[in-house]
Design an enzyme around this catalytic site. Structure first.
Site, PDB file in Angstrom:
ATOM      1  CB  CYS A  81      -0.918   0.005   1.223  1.00  0.00           C
ATOM      2  SG  CYS A  81      -0.017  -0.002   2.783  1.00  0.00           S
TER       3      CYS A  81
HETATM    4  C1  SAM Z   1       0.763  -5.421   2.657  1.00  0.00           C
HETATM    5  S1  SAM Z   1       1.916  -6.745   2.661  1.00  0.00           S
HETATM    6  C2  SAM Z   1       0.844  -8.152   2.609  1.00  0.00           C
HETATM    7  C3  SAM Z   1       0.381  -8.616   3.960  1.00  0.00           C
HETATM    8  C4  SAM Z   1      -0.283  -9.994   3.939  1.00  0.00           C
HETATM    9  N1  SAM Z   1      -1.460 -10.018   3.095  1.00  0.00           N
HETATM   10  C5  SAM Z   1      -0.634 -10.454   5.329  1.00  0.00           C
HETATM   11  O1  SAM Z   1      -1.789 -10.755   5.607  1.00  0.00           O
HETATM   12  O2  SAM Z   1       0.266 -10.525   6.172  1.00  0.00           O
HETATM   13  C6  SAM Z   1       2.551  -6.703   1.025  1.00  0.00           C
HETATM   14  C7  SAM Z   1       3.546  -7.811   0.693  1.00  0.00           C
HETATM   15  O3  SAM Z   1       3.868  -7.704  -0.691  1.00  0.00           O
HETATM   16  C8  SAM Z   1       5.159  -8.249  -0.859  1.00  0.00           C
HETATM   17  N2  SAM Z   1       5.647  -7.842  -2.186  1.00  0.00           N
HETATM   18  C9  SAM Z   1       6.088  -6.619  -2.601  1.00  0.00           C
HETATM   19  N3  SAM Z   1       6.402  -6.623  -3.899  1.00  0.00           N
HETATM   20  C10 SAM Z   1       6.151  -7.893  -4.353  1.00  0.00           C
HETATM   21  C11 SAM Z   1       6.268  -8.533  -5.611  1.00  0.00           C
HETATM   22  N4  SAM Z   1       6.721  -7.863  -6.691  1.00  0.00           N
HETATM   23  N5  SAM Z   1       5.928  -9.836  -5.718  1.00  0.00           N
HETATM   24  C12 SAM Z   1       5.497 -10.530  -4.626  1.00  0.00           C
HETATM   25  N6  SAM Z   1       5.362  -9.978  -3.393  1.00  0.00           N
HETATM   26  C13 SAM Z   1       5.677  -8.680  -3.252  1.00  0.00           C
HETATM   27  C14 SAM Z   1       5.941  -7.703   0.328  1.00  0.00           C
HETATM   28  O4  SAM Z   1       7.085  -8.502   0.592  1.00  0.00           O
HETATM   29  C15 SAM Z   1       4.867  -7.773   1.439  1.00  0.00           C
HETATM   30  O5  SAM Z   1       5.003  -8.960   2.202  1.00  0.00           O
END
Ligand code: SAM
Length: 130
Positions: A81
């Site tokens: 976000c």
């Molecule tokens: C807002 S967090 C998600 C939280 C998760 N839904 C939970 O319940 O704990 C966003 C996640 O996106 C991952 N992320 C960022 N860029 C990404 C990418 N290109 N591909 C996969 N994951 C990614 C980050 O490592 C992070 O863990």
């Protein structure tokens, strides 16, 4: 006829959302994230498999494997976000700002889930995406 549900959690992090899905009776097959530190807590606390992969490189065919044999396909995508948060001013570049949400939209089109779940910050409502 019995209903079989499969869920895939994109940007799954350490697995908070996956845990909630499983508690709610929605089995999760796999979670995708690029942070290797998430693998242990994700798999320790959930039954789903953690896949260390950039969502930008995931295809609808990859997801179809997890959904195989299921009557209800659930796709969850909690993209970072920070690009939209009022706390961040780092993402001025329009292209990079929307890229991960566009990949989520691409995967929705490619695998045509029955249910889509997306959580993000309120500020996202102020923007038109595509
Ligand atoms: C807002 S967090 C998600 C939280 C998760 N839904 C939970 O319940 O704990 C966003 C996640 O996106 C991952 N992320 C960022 N860029 C990404 C990418 N290109 N591909 C996969 N994951 C990614 C980050 O490592 C992070 O863990």
């Amino acid at each position: 006829m019995a209903i079989s549900i499969s869920t895939v959690d994109l940007f799954c992090g350490a697995g908070g959302l996956t845990y909630g899905f499983e508690q709610a009776g929605l089995p999760v097959k796999a979670g995708y994230d690029i942070d290797p530190a998430c693998k242990f807590p994700y798999e320790h606390n959930n039954k789903a498999k953690f896949l260390l992969q950039d969502v930008q490189n995931v295809s609808g065919l990859d997801l179809a494997e997890h959904f195989s044999g299921s009557s209800v396909k659930v796709l969850a995508g909690c993209a970072p976000c920070q690009p939209f948060s009022s706390y961040s001013r780092r993402y001025n570049d329009r292209q990079s700002k929307w890229k991960l949400l566009q990949d989520f939209a691409r995967l929705i089109e490619e695998c045509e889930p029955d249910i889509i779940s997306m959580e993000n910050v309120l500020q996202l409502k102020l923007h038109s995406v595509f």
